[in-house]
Enzyme design. Sequence first.
Site, PDB file in Angstrom:
ATOM      1  N   GLU A  65      59.013 -52.605  22.747  1.00  0.00           N
ATOM      2  CA  GLU A  65      59.008 -54.264  24.062  1.00  0.00           C
ATOM      3  C   GLU A  65      58.260 -53.466  25.069  1.00  0.00           C
ATOM      4  O   GLU A  65      57.714 -54.413  25.742  1.00  0.00           O
ATOM      5  CB  GLU A  65      60.310 -55.193  23.813  1.00  0.00           C
ATOM      6  CG  GLU A  65      61.144 -55.554  23.510  1.00  0.00           C
ATOM      7  CD  GLU A  65      60.047 -57.051  22.914  1.00  0.00           C
ATOM      8  OE1 GLU A  65      59.217 -56.863  23.407  1.00  0.00           O
ATOM      9  OE2 GLU A  65      59.851 -56.757  21.210  1.00  0.00           O
ATOM     10  N   TYR A  87      61.440 -61.390  29.903  1.00  0.00           N
ATOM     11  CA  TYR A  87      61.290 -61.060  29.299  1.00  0.00           C
ATOM     12  C   TYR A  87      61.929 -60.439  27.727  1.00  0.00           C
ATOM     13  O   TYR A  87      62.156 -60.301  26.885  1.00  0.00           O
ATOM     14  CB  TYR A  87      59.478 -61.041  29.229  1.00  0.00           C
ATOM     15  CG  TYR A  87      59.288 -60.953  27.196  1.00  0.00           C
ATOM     16  CD1 TYR A  87      59.526 -61.416  26.941  1.00  0.00           C
ATOM     17  CD2 TYR A  87      59.114 -59.060  27.178  1.00  0.00           C
ATOM     18  CE1 TYR A  87      58.997 -61.257  25.522  1.00  0.00           C
ATOM     19  CE2 TYR A  87      58.315 -59.126  25.432  1.00  0.00           C
ATOM     20  CZ  TYR A  87      58.149 -59.644  25.083  1.00  0.00           C
ATOM     21  OH  TYR A  87      58.267 -59.778  23.344  1.00  0.00           O
ATOM     22  N   ASP A 118      56.574 -64.539  25.251  1.00  0.00           N
ATOM     23  CA  ASP A 118      55.550 -63.853  25.161  1.00  0.00           C
ATOM     24  C   ASP A 118      54.325 -64.660  25.021  1.00  0.00           C
ATOM     25  O   ASP A 118      54.273 -65.117  25.296  1.00  0.00           O
ATOM     26  CB  ASP A 118      55.489 -62.568  24.190  1.00  0.00           C
ATOM     27  CG  ASP A 118      54.754 -62.835  23.323  1.00  0.00           C
ATOM     28  OD1 ASP A 118      54.870 -64.293  23.123  1.00  0.00           O
ATOM     29  OD2 ASP A 118      54.289 -61.837  22.397  1.00  0.00           O
TER      30      ASP A 118
END
Length: 304
Positions: A49, A132, A150
């Site tokens: 990520e 996020y 995202d």
Amino acid sequence: MTVTHDSQTPDALDPEALHVPVIAWFDRHARDLPWRRPEAGAWGVMVSEFMLQQTPVSRVLPVYEEWLARWPRPADLAAEAPGEAVRAWGRLGYPRRALRLHGAARAIAERHGGEVPRVHAQLLALPGIGEYTAAAVASFAYGQRHAVLDTNVRRVFARAATGIQYPPNATTAAERRLARALLPDEEGTAARWAAASMELGALVCTARNEDCGRCPIASRCAWRLAGKPAHDGPARRGQTYAGTDRQVRGRLLAVLREAATPVPQSALDAVWDEPVQRARALDGLVADGLVEPLDGGLYRLPLG
Ligand code: SF4
């Protein structure tokens, strides 16, 4: 949430009408990526990520593999100097992410016994982890129910649900509300939906070329059904690189990544002709903690 069944009016905001086809599409078309395999674990998901936030999958893959081979657990990375993380980051760009990942690994080693925490609030409390990433790790690694917004998901939601071509430049409260409203109730389904809607944006509903013929929700997509009105929001952020301070920073860092010992100013001066921009870029790298100035006009990646 309003659901209409007029043949001309899509029930684009009926969450279930989106979940079922998008998840079924994902079951058939999801890419086999290493961070999606069970053996990746929460650490693999977290590393991916960080890397994927501003870098495409194809460039992330080799660096991810090397990273996990070298640092299979957060404690392995935590034991290294931050400069080693910057070095291993290579050419992924936006290298402050490497420092942030290193800082998160240290906090995981110190506060959580070396295990990536499962609790969303604990993830969010780690240094360098924003809304996020906390949601993505909790969802993808631990199967929890979180809205994971995202750029790919935001674009799919903007088109399919809101009926506009592109989302705003920065995530808005309205987008967060919409994402929560679209989230399936059941935890496992919500996690699947998060991954599936993201993949749809990455593979089918892309920024440059939406492939509506392959899209599982084409019959419900508000933007498509409205005749694809042109974007009329603020100008979209460009991705220019050549000539920018980012490019200069990249060149300066490349010199330091490739050097086993501290380098003199002259080695850095050689990579960019324009002295004011070069000095500004180097100052920025030092201020960001990516470069450590030493006595005698030498520079190196940070050891601290
Ligand atoms: S129908 Fe086209 S624009 Fe709408 S979500 Fe699917 S790919 Fe994107």
